[in-house]
Design a protein around this motif. Structure first.
Motif, short mmCIF file in Angstrom:
data_model
loop_
_atom_site.label_atom_id
_atom_site.label_comp_id
_atom_site.label_asym_id
_atom_site.label_seq_id
_atom_site.Cartn_x
_atom_site.Cartn_y
_atom_site.Cartn_z
N PRO A 191 46.66 52.56 42.14
CA PRO A 191 47.02 52.88 43.52
C PRO A 191 48.49 52.54 43.80
N ALA A 192 49.16 53.43 44.48
CA ALA A 192 50.56 53.22 44.84
C ALA A 192 50.70 52.79 46.30
N VAL A 232 34.19 43.59 47.22
CA VAL A 232 34.87 44.41 46.22
C VAL A 232 36.36 44.49 46.52
N GLY A 233 36.70 44.75 47.78
CA GLY A 233 38.10 44.86 48.17
C GLY A 233 38.87 43.58 47.93
N MET A 284 43.87 42.23 41.78
CA MET A 284 43.83 42.85 40.46
C MET A 284 44.80 44.03 40.35
N LEU A 285 44.93 44.79 41.46
CA LEU A 285 45.70 46.04 41.41
C LEU A 285 46.96 46.01 42.27
N GLY A 286 47.16 44.93 43.01
CA GLY A 286 48.41 44.78 43.74
C GLY A 286 48.54 45.64 44.99
N LEU A 294 39.66 58.65 39.34
CA LEU A 294 38.26 58.22 39.37
C LEU A 294 37.91 57.38 38.14
N ASP A 295 38.45 57.75 37.00
CA ASP A 295 38.22 56.97 35.77
C ASP A 295 38.73 55.54 35.95
N LYS A 296 39.95 55.42 36.50
CA LYS A 296 40.54 54.09 36.66
C LYS A 296 39.77 53.29 37.70
N PHE A 297 39.42 53.91 38.81
CA PHE A 297 38.67 53.20 39.85
C PHE A 297 37.32 52.73 39.32
#
Length: 326
Positions: A30-31, A53-54, A60-62, A267-270
């Motif tokens: 995510p950007a 989850v959030g 984890m993803l910044g 979707l794969d990454k999420f």
């Protein structure tokens, strides 16, 4: 309770199934912040699940993962908003089991539950539990059936609403077992639990997370769970499948969807990041012990198959018994 005229028209989109076995492709997602639509008010089980989850994905993803509560119409208002959101990977939808009932329960639902939302993951399932006030004589579900057959329409049960999974489950059980008990629909788990604790209904059916604290407190007695096996939260309570309904199972469930058309690499990454979250020991413990969930952490394909099956199963019950929302 549900007003179909509150729902807005949704744009028809195409389902985008993912193939999780394929190698993940590079993506800068995510950007920017990501929105989690929860189609229910704060509280319950879906809202804390999305927030948990959030809270894990943010470090984890910044990027911030923000819960957006859009409640109404048994979850279909929020689902409609997600269905017509831009399919760029910055809006996801967390759903509860009503997601599979709404297509049959709500006339002219203005989006296609199967085609306009793409599956990401079946997160977890959980049985409902059937309880009685501790002052009532019922010690097993067989006692309920015996009382109902001796005095038809004398035994009452509460659910969180007309067309809820609990209502549909006991409708199906009555049909199978050849007995009749009287449904008392409530506008949510809170009012139902209050009346169950007060002895104003003979029975109540709700999620393990909702009712177990009162069972352990001694004010309610659990007499059955609705899965095909016993619940780890209530190991001494037999399943309906052990009490004259072999093979019977009706599970509450939680899942994640996206607007149809989100790019596959996103979707794969999420999906991969969700797997990491649900493998964290503290997350697994919290979902199991606090919310009574049995983690599944499925592939997108498995969620799609499960959803189609649930829509067909409960749609048949809704139609055969002419069930309508409050």
């Amino acid at each position: 309770m549900i007003r179909p005229n509150l729902l807005h028209a949704a744009i028809a989109l195409t389902v985008a199934l993912t193939a999780p076995a394929a190698p993940a492709q590079k993506t800068d997602w995510p950007a920017r912040p990501v929105r989690f639509i929860v189609p229910f008010p704060p509280g319950g089980t879906t809202d804390p699940l999305a927030r948990l989850v959030g809270s894990k994905l943010t470090p984890m993803l910044g990027q911030q993962f923000i819960v957006d509560n859009r409640s109404g119409a048994s979850g279909s208002l929020g689902a409609g908003i997600a269905a017509k959101a831009t399919p760029d990977g910055y809006t996801f939808l967390f759903v509860f089991d009503t997601h599979a009932v709404n297509p049959s329960l709500i006339p002219n639902l203005p989006f296609d539950t199967v085609k306009d939302l793409a599956p990401v993951m079946l997160i977890a399932t959980a049985p409902n539990t059937i309880v009685t006030n501790a002052s009532r004589p019922y010690r097993s579900f067989a006692d309920v059936i015996k009382a109902a057959k001796a005095k038809p329409d004398a035994v009452t049960y509460g659910s969180i609403g007309s067309g809820s999974l609990g209502h549909l489950t006991l409708t199906l059980v009555q049909q199978t077992g050849g007995f009749k008990i009287v449904h008392v629909p409530y506008k949510g788990g809170g009012p139902m639990t209050v009346d169950a604790l007060g002895g104003n209904v003979d029975l109540a059916i709700g999620t393990v997370a909702l009712l177990t604290p009162h069972v352990k407190g001694g004010k309610l007695r659990a007499i059955a769970v609705t899965g095909d096996k016993r619940s780890t939260a209530l190991p001494d309570v037999p399943a309906l499948s052990e009490q004259g309904f072999p093979g019977f199972s009706a599970l509450a469930w939680w899942g994640v969807f996206s607007p149809a058309g989100v790019p596959k690499p996103v979707l794969d990454k999420f999906h991969a990041e969700l797997v990491k979250v649900f493998n964290l020991p503290d997350v697994r413990q919290q979902l199991s012990e606090t919310l009574g969930m049995d983690l599944v952490v499925s592939t997108p394909e498995a969620l799609q198959k499960f959803l189609v099956s649930e829509i067909a199963r409960w749609g048949k019950v809704v139609r055969e018994h002419r069930i309508r929302a409050d």
